[in-house]
Design an enzyme around this catalytic site. Structure first.
Site, PDB file in Angstrom:
ATOM      1  N   GLU A 191       0.890  -1.299  -0.195  1.00 10.67           N
ATOM      2  CA  GLU A 191      -0.001  -0.027  -0.046  1.00 10.67           C
ATOM      3  C   GLU A 191       0.911   1.304  -0.053  1.00 10.67           C
ATOM      4  O   GLU A 191       0.419   2.063  -0.840  1.00 10.67           O
ATOM      5  CB  GLU A 191      -0.986   0.174   1.250  1.00 10.67           C
ATOM      6  CG  GLU A 191      -1.928   1.217   1.283  1.00 10.67           C
ATOM      7  CD  GLU A 191      -3.072   1.199   2.179  1.00 10.67           C
ATOM      8  OE1 GLU A 191      -3.802   1.948   2.083  1.00 10.67           O
ATOM      9  OE2 GLU A 191      -2.895   0.174   3.216  1.00 10.67           O
ATOM     10  N   LYS A 250      -7.152   0.522  12.089  1.00 13.04           N
ATOM     11  CA  LYS A 250      -7.036  -0.844  12.557  1.00 13.04           C
ATOM     12  C   LYS A 250      -6.166  -1.054  13.549  1.00 13.04           C
ATOM     13  O   LYS A 250      -5.976  -2.018  14.270  1.00 13.04           O
ATOM     14  CB  LYS A 250      -6.616  -1.806  11.404  1.00 13.04           C
ATOM     15  CG  LYS A 250      -7.561  -1.933  10.152  1.00 13.04           C
ATOM     16  CD  LYS A 250      -7.101  -2.905   9.138  1.00 13.04           C
ATOM     17  CE  LYS A 250      -8.227  -2.958   7.989  1.00 13.04           C
ATOM     18  NZ  LYS A 250      -8.436  -1.801   7.292  1.00 13.04           N
ATOM     19  N   HIS A 296      -8.868  -5.923  12.253  1.00 12.84           N
ATOM     20  CA  HIS A 296      -9.206  -6.121  11.008  1.00 12.84           C
ATOM     21  C   HIS A 296     -10.571  -6.644  11.038  1.00 12.84           C
ATOM     22  O   HIS A 296     -10.773  -7.832  11.287  1.00 12.84           O
ATOM     23  CB  HIS A 296      -8.331  -6.880  10.176  1.00 12.84           C
ATOM     24  CG  HIS A 296      -8.511  -6.950   8.624  1.00 12.84           C
ATOM     25  ND1 HIS A 296      -9.508  -6.176   8.050  1.00 12.84           N
ATOM     26  CD2 HIS A 296      -7.724  -7.324   7.557  1.00 12.84           C
ATOM     27  CE1 HIS A 296      -9.652  -6.418   6.692  1.00 12.84           C
ATOM     28  NE2 HIS A 296      -8.528  -6.944   6.285  1.00 12.84           N
TER      29      HIS A 296
END
Length: 411
Positions: free
Chosen positions: A315, A334, A339
């Protein structure tokens, strides 16, 4: 699709997640960067190598659901219905349009697994002892179907199963239906309740989960140099989406706008992201363009930020490809919630919209050092004040699923 594009307002919000059971409480805990991970007795008793998770704090289900209804549905469906009730109350008169003009769009990665595990472990030797509600509890479309039944809605009723991108896809696709005239209103969101022995055991076998059983509050640390995996969570969020002109004309309180959306697929690996972030980056650019904006207009990024080595690294590369050497501030919810799989994108859309509206970026809880974040400006330590500008919210899932939303605060 063809037709005149209209703006899509968010007029109602409901959430049940580890950080809290109402939007204000969730936002306060995220801003305070207080993690929710803790030892779960059922996981410990099962002898699993991972004994920690993030669970929804206890609340009174009976305020929302009757005992008979609770017997008929899985925990995931129950959490979704409770969040939806709050969202509909928050939205006021949004549902006062023809029933076929209101849609239900729900994202979920693995609904019904808790009920299925009850059958397998409780009735494995005598399967006909299972509940008559077993099949309806475990159907993938049960949460969406139950939600439509609850409010008598007869527009599109669609379930999106795109792993960890499910909730974001549900919101984005619902917004598209409104934009192009197919719906006037939609209940859109995501849910999963997968803190179960099989799911946690399966992810543990993949070495995807944090092993910080003795220090659970330090376990979920997105982009941190010392991260060792994600923490499983559970939760639901529902947004009431409405044609902007209808919301304005009825004097509704508008929380913000679903301004842009895009979805792509890496098409490369069933669990690992493309390390070069090509299609994740393309998804971000497409969502921003869909909103009629440029990267310079984005005030901050709500990253997928799972706390796994491969996903955070990919990412970071993708954000760099999209935004160049000076990306906007980055956060990840998170660190607080863990998650939530299919529920993550929806819960994070709520937090992202509140963050943009308040002009503040929450810090990433527990994260202290980010040398592996590829130059990202990860917000640490305390909330950061920023201008009230659009926020980009990312969700990336197994199967190479990518989904991004651009959310605007109320002008």
């Amino acid at each position: 699709m063809t037709g005149r594009r209209v703006r899509v307002a968010v007029t109602g919000v409901g959430v049940k997640c580890p950080a809290g059971t109402d939007p204000a409480g969730v936002f306060d805990r995220v801003l305070a960067a207080r993690p929710t991970a803790a030892v779960v007795p059922a996981l410990a008793e099962a002898g699993l190598p991972v004994r920690i998770a993030c669970t929804v704090p206890e609340f009174d289900f009976a305020r929302y659901l009757g005992r008979r209804e609770l017997r008929q549905i899985d925990r995931a469906t129950a959490l979704l219905l409770c969040a939806a009730d709050d969202a509909v109350v928050d939205a006021g008169a949004a549902l006062r349009v023809p029933e076929h003009r209101v849609g239900v769009h729900v994202g979920t990665g693995m609904p019904g697994l808790a009920s299925m595990e009850d059958v397998v472990f409780g009735h494995g030797e005598r399967p006909m002892g299972m509940s008559v509600h077993t099949v309806p509890r475990t159907m993938a479309n049960s949460p969406a179907g139950r939600l439509a039944m609850r409010f008598g809605l007869r527009g599109s009723c669609v379930t999106y199963a795109t792993a960890c991108a499910s909730g974001t896809n549900a919101i984005g696709e619902a917004a598209r239906r409104i934009r192009y005239g197919e719906l006037d209103v939609a209940l859109a969101g995501g849910v999963d309740a997968a803190v179960t022995k099989v799911v946690v055991g399966g992810f543990a076998r993949m070495r995807a989960l944090s092993l910080r059983n003795d220090a659970p509050r330090l376990a979920s640390r997105p982009f941190d140099a010392d991260r060792d995996g994600f923490v499983m969570g559970e939760g639901a969020a529902v947004l009431v989406l409405e044609r902007w002109d209808l919301a304005r004309d009825r004097g509704a309180r508008i929380h913000g706008e679903i301004a842009g959306y895009a979805t792509t697929c890496d098409g490369a690996h069933v669990v690992a992201p493309d390390p070069q972030g090509h299609m994740a980056s393309a998804c971000m650019r497409m969502a921003i363009a869909d909103a009629g904006l440029t990267t310079a207009d984005i005030g901050h990024i709500n990253a997928h930020g799972t706390s796994t080595v491969l996903n955070d690294r990919a990412e970071a590369v993708a954000v760099g490809r999209c935004f160049g050497p000076q990306p906007p501030p980055v956060t990840s919810v998170k660190g607080v919630t863990g998650h939530l799989i299919g529920g993550s994108g929806a819960v994070e859309a709520v937090v992202a919209l509140l963050s943009a509206g308040h002009g503040v970026v929450p810090p990433v809880a527990t994260t202290v050092s980010t040398p592996d974040a590829g130059g990202l400006d990860v917000v640490l330590g305390a909330p950061r004040a920023v201008a009230r500008r659009p926020v980009l919210s990312n969700s990336f899932g197994f199967g190479g699923q990518n989904a991004c939303l651009v959310l605007n605060p109320v002008p």
